[in-house]
Design a protein around this motif. Structure first.
Motif, PDB file in Angstrom:
ATOM      1  N   TYR A 186       0.836  -1.206   0.000  1.00  0.00           N
ATOM      2  CA  TYR A 186       0.000   0.000   0.000  1.00  0.00           C
ATOM      3  C   TYR A 186       0.873   1.259   0.000  1.00  0.00           C
ATOM      4  N   ARG A 187       1.835   1.313   0.915  1.00  0.00           N
ATOM      5  CA  ARG A 187       2.719   2.481   1.003  1.00  0.00           C
ATOM      6  C   ARG A 187       3.545   2.646  -0.274  1.00  0.00           C
ATOM      7  N   HIS A 188       4.045   1.547  -0.809  1.00  0.00           N
ATOM      8  CA  HIS A 188       4.836   1.591  -2.035  1.00  0.00           C
ATOM      9  C   HIS A 188       4.008   2.163  -3.188  1.00  0.00           C
ATOM     10  N   GLN A 189       2.770   1.734  -3.285  1.00  0.00           N
ATOM     11  CA  GLN A 189       1.920   2.223  -4.366  1.00  0.00           C
ATOM     12  C   GLN A 189       1.563   3.700  -4.176  1.00  0.00           C
ATOM     13  N   VAL A 190       1.334   4.118  -2.949  1.00  0.00           N
ATOM     14  CA  VAL A 190       1.081   5.548  -2.688  1.00  0.00           C
ATOM     15  C   VAL A 190       2.297   6.363  -3.098  1.00  0.00           C
ATOM     16  N   GLU A 191       3.492   5.911  -2.692  1.00  0.00           N
ATOM     17  CA  GLU A 191       4.717   6.638  -3.028  1.00  0.00           C
ATOM     18  C   GLU A 191       4.933   6.716  -4.540  1.00  0.00           C
ATOM     19  N   ALA A 192       4.685   5.618  -5.243  1.00  0.00           N
ATOM     20  CA  ALA A 192       4.855   5.618  -6.701  1.00  0.00           C
ATOM     21  C   ALA A 192       3.887   6.586  -7.361  1.00  0.00           C
TER      22      ALA A 192
ATOM     23  N   ALA B 152      -8.614  -5.887   3.606  1.00  0.00           N
ATOM     24  CA  ALA B 152      -7.805  -6.790   4.418  1.00  0.00           C
ATOM     25  C   ALA B 152      -7.337  -6.136   5.713  1.00  0.00           C
ATOM     26  N   LEU B 153      -7.271  -4.817   5.735  1.00  0.00           N
ATOM     27  CA  LEU B 153      -6.771  -4.108   6.913  1.00  0.00           C
ATOM     28  C   LEU B 153      -7.880  -3.599   7.826  1.00  0.00           C
ATOM     29  N   ARG B 154      -9.122  -3.824   7.485  1.00  0.00           N
ATOM     30  CA  ARG B 154     -10.244  -3.309   8.281  1.00  0.00           C
ATOM     31  C   ARG B 154     -10.208  -3.764   9.735  1.00  0.00           C
ATOM     32  N   ALA B 155      -9.663  -4.944  10.010  1.00  0.00           N
ATOM     33  CA  ALA B 155      -9.620  -5.450  11.380  1.00  0.00           C
ATOM     34  C   ALA B 155      -8.746  -4.566  12.267  1.00  0.00           C
ATOM     35  N   ASP B 156      -7.756  -3.904  11.679  1.00  0.00           N
ATOM     36  CA  ASP B 156      -6.863  -3.014  12.421  1.00  0.00           C
ATOM     37  C   ASP B 156      -7.264  -1.580  12.090  1.00  0.00           C
ATOM     38  N   GLN B 157      -8.321  -1.092  12.751  1.00  0.00           N
ATOM     39  CA  GLN B 157      -8.871   0.226  12.409  1.00  0.00           C
ATOM     40  C   GLN B 157      -7.847   1.345  12.585  1.00  0.00           C
ATOM     41  N   ALA B 158      -7.054   1.296  13.662  1.00  0.00           N
ATOM     42  CA  ALA B 158      -6.049   2.345  13.879  1.00  0.00           C
ATOM     43  C   ALA B 158      -5.000   2.328  12.767  1.00  0.00           C
ATOM     44  N   GLY B 159      -4.565   1.136  12.387  1.00  0.00           N
ATOM     45  CA  GLY B 159      -3.600   1.017  11.295  1.00  0.00           C
ATOM     46  C   GLY B 159      -4.189   1.466   9.976  1.00  0.00           C
ATOM     47  N   PHE B 160      -5.455   1.105   9.742  1.00  0.00           N
ATOM     48  CA  PHE B 160      -6.136   1.522   8.519  1.00  0.00           C
ATOM     49  C   PHE B 160      -6.267   3.041   8.476  1.00  0.00           C
ATOM     50  N   ASP B 161      -6.654   3.648   9.592  1.00  0.00           N
ATOM     51  CA  ASP B 161      -6.808   5.109   9.645  1.00  0.00           C
ATOM     52  C   ASP B 161      -5.481   5.803   9.372  1.00  0.00           C
ATOM     53  N   ALA B 162      -4.394   5.265   9.925  1.00  0.00           N
ATOM     54  CA  ALA B 162      -3.065   5.858   9.699  1.00  0.00           C
ATOM     55  C   ALA B 162      -2.678   5.756   8.220  1.00  0.00           C
ATOM     56  N   LEU B 163      -2.965   4.622   7.590  1.00  0.00           N
ATOM     57  CA  LEU B 163      -2.657   4.472   6.167  1.00  0.00           C
ATOM     58  C   LEU B 163      -3.516   5.393   5.313  1.00  0.00           C
TER      59      LEU B 163
ATOM     60  N   THR C  21      -4.735   8.285   6.204  1.00  0.00           N
ATOM     61  CA  THR C  21      -4.177   9.632   6.383  1.00  0.00           C
ATOM     62  C   THR C  21      -2.914   9.792   5.534  1.00  0.00           C
ATOM     63  N   TYR C  22      -2.064   8.769   5.515  1.00  0.00           N
ATOM     64  CA  TYR C  22      -0.856   8.792   4.688  1.00  0.00           C
ATOM     65  C   TYR C  22      -1.226   8.944   3.216  1.00  0.00           C
ATOM     66  N   PHE C  23      -2.230   8.198   2.784  1.00  0.00           N
ATOM     67  CA  PHE C  23      -2.745   8.263   1.417  1.00  0.00           C
ATOM     68  C   PHE C  23      -3.171   9.693   1.075  1.00  0.00           C
ATOM     69  N   LEU C  24      -3.997  10.296   1.920  1.00  0.00           N
ATOM     70  CA  LEU C  24      -4.483  11.650   1.653  1.00  0.00           C
ATOM     71  C   LEU C  24      -3.347  12.669   1.685  1.00  0.00           C
ATOM     72  N   ASP C  25      -2.499  12.586   2.708  1.00  0.00           N
ATOM     73  CA  ASP C  25      -1.392  13.541   2.838  1.00  0.00           C
ATOM     74  C   ASP C  25      -0.415  13.453   1.670  1.00  0.00           C
ATOM     75  N   SER C  26      -0.271  12.267   1.091  1.00  0.00           N
ATOM     76  CA  SER C  26       0.668  12.079  -0.012  1.00  0.00           C
ATOM     77  C   SER C  26       0.081  12.430  -1.368  1.00  0.00           C
ATOM     78  N   LEU C  27      -1.198  12.093  -1.594  1.00  0.00           N
ATOM     79  CA  LEU C  27      -1.754  12.197  -2.940  1.00  0.00           C
ATOM     80  C   LEU C  27      -2.607  13.431  -3.205  1.00  0.00           C
ATOM     81  N   VAL C  28      -3.268  13.969  -2.210  1.00  0.00           N
ATOM     82  CA  VAL C  28      -4.092  15.162  -2.452  1.00  0.00           C
ATOM     83  C   VAL C  28      -3.234  16.332  -2.945  1.00  0.00           C
ATOM     84  N   PRO C  29      -2.066  16.607  -2.346  1.00  0.00           N
ATOM     85  CA  PRO C  29      -1.246  17.712  -2.874  1.00  0.00           C
ATOM     86  C   PRO C  29      -0.795  17.490  -4.320  1.00  0.00           C
ATOM     87  N   VAL C  30      -0.517  16.250  -4.691  1.00  0.00           N
ATOM     88  CA  VAL C  30      -0.086  15.952  -6.062  1.00  0.00           C
ATOM     89  C   VAL C  30      -1.235  16.221  -7.030  1.00  0.00           C
ATOM     90  N   CYS C  31      -2.414  15.719  -6.704  1.00  0.00           N
ATOM     91  CA  CYS C  31      -3.575  15.948  -7.565  1.00  0.00           C
ATOM     92  C   CYS C  31      -3.912  17.436  -7.630  1.00  0.00           C
TER      93      CYS C  31
END
Length: 193
Positions: free
Chosen positions: A68-74, A113-124, A126-136
């Motif tokens: 997930y992180r790798h794809q966001v970064e790419a 697949a990550l829904r069971a770990d809500q805190a981890g999902f929320d952090a990812l 947030t990472y997704f939004l923080d990384s991709l919204v500025p690019v778009c």
């Protein structure tokens, strides 16, 4: 005391390349077979043994998060490169949205697949939004400044619209999300330009 004074050495270039190869193979396997794809299939795609995967990613969750992180970064890195290399800002935006669609189709499976770990999902997320919204935002603003698009649409709204059009694409081979997203992006075009 000596351990505290030691600095973390950067990873070797070949180790980074190997990890990238593993992440790309895992992403391809996830697209083809879902996030429950057997590790042996991922290893075969990457040309390594399963032990290599477990050495890098001890658990499936570790692998899923890393993909997930790798794809966001790419996707984030692609935006500025496309803006520099495309014939126009609109074309850069269109190409980036194509990459974003590819990412989203995989992301839906990863997110489930990550829904069971809500805190981890929320952090990812947030990472997704923080990384991709500025690019778009940068791509959309450049296309608007060039007069190629007429919109007061915020980047996050465009991304959400694209995301909504991609829901279900991973599980329905007859559903062509890319075609519908292309219609959406074409609708942004300023026909007077």
């Amino acid at each position: 005391m000596k351990d505290e004074e030691q600095t973390v050495r950067p990873r070797r270039a070949d180790a980074r390349r190997n990890e990238t190869t593993l992440l790309e193979a895992a992403a391809a396997a996830f697209v083809a077979s879902g996030v429950e794809a057997p590790v042996r299939d991922i290893a075969a795609r990457a040309g390594v043994g399963t032990a290599t995967i477990y050495r890098h990613f001890p658990t499936r969750a570790d692998l899923i998060i890393a993909v997930y992180r790798h794809q966001v970064e790419a996707c984030a890195e692609a935006g500025p490169a496309l803006l520099a290399d495309s014939p126009s800002p609109y074309e850069a935006l269109r190409r980036w949205i194509d990459l974003f669609v590819d990412f989203l189709v995989t992301k839906h499976g990863l997110a489930a697949a990550l829904r069971a770990d809500q805190a981890g999902f929320d952090a990812l997320h947030t990472y997704f939004l923080d990384s991709l919204v500025p690019v778009c935002t940068r791509l959309l603003d450049a296309a608007a400044e060039s007069g190629e698009v007429h919109t007061d649409l915020a980047a996050v709204e465009l991304m959400r619209g694209v995301g909504n059009l991609c829901i279900g694409a991973e599980s329905d081979p007859g559903y062509d999300a890319r075609r519908l997203v292309a219609l959406l992006v074409t609708g942004l075009r300023n026909t007077a330009a």
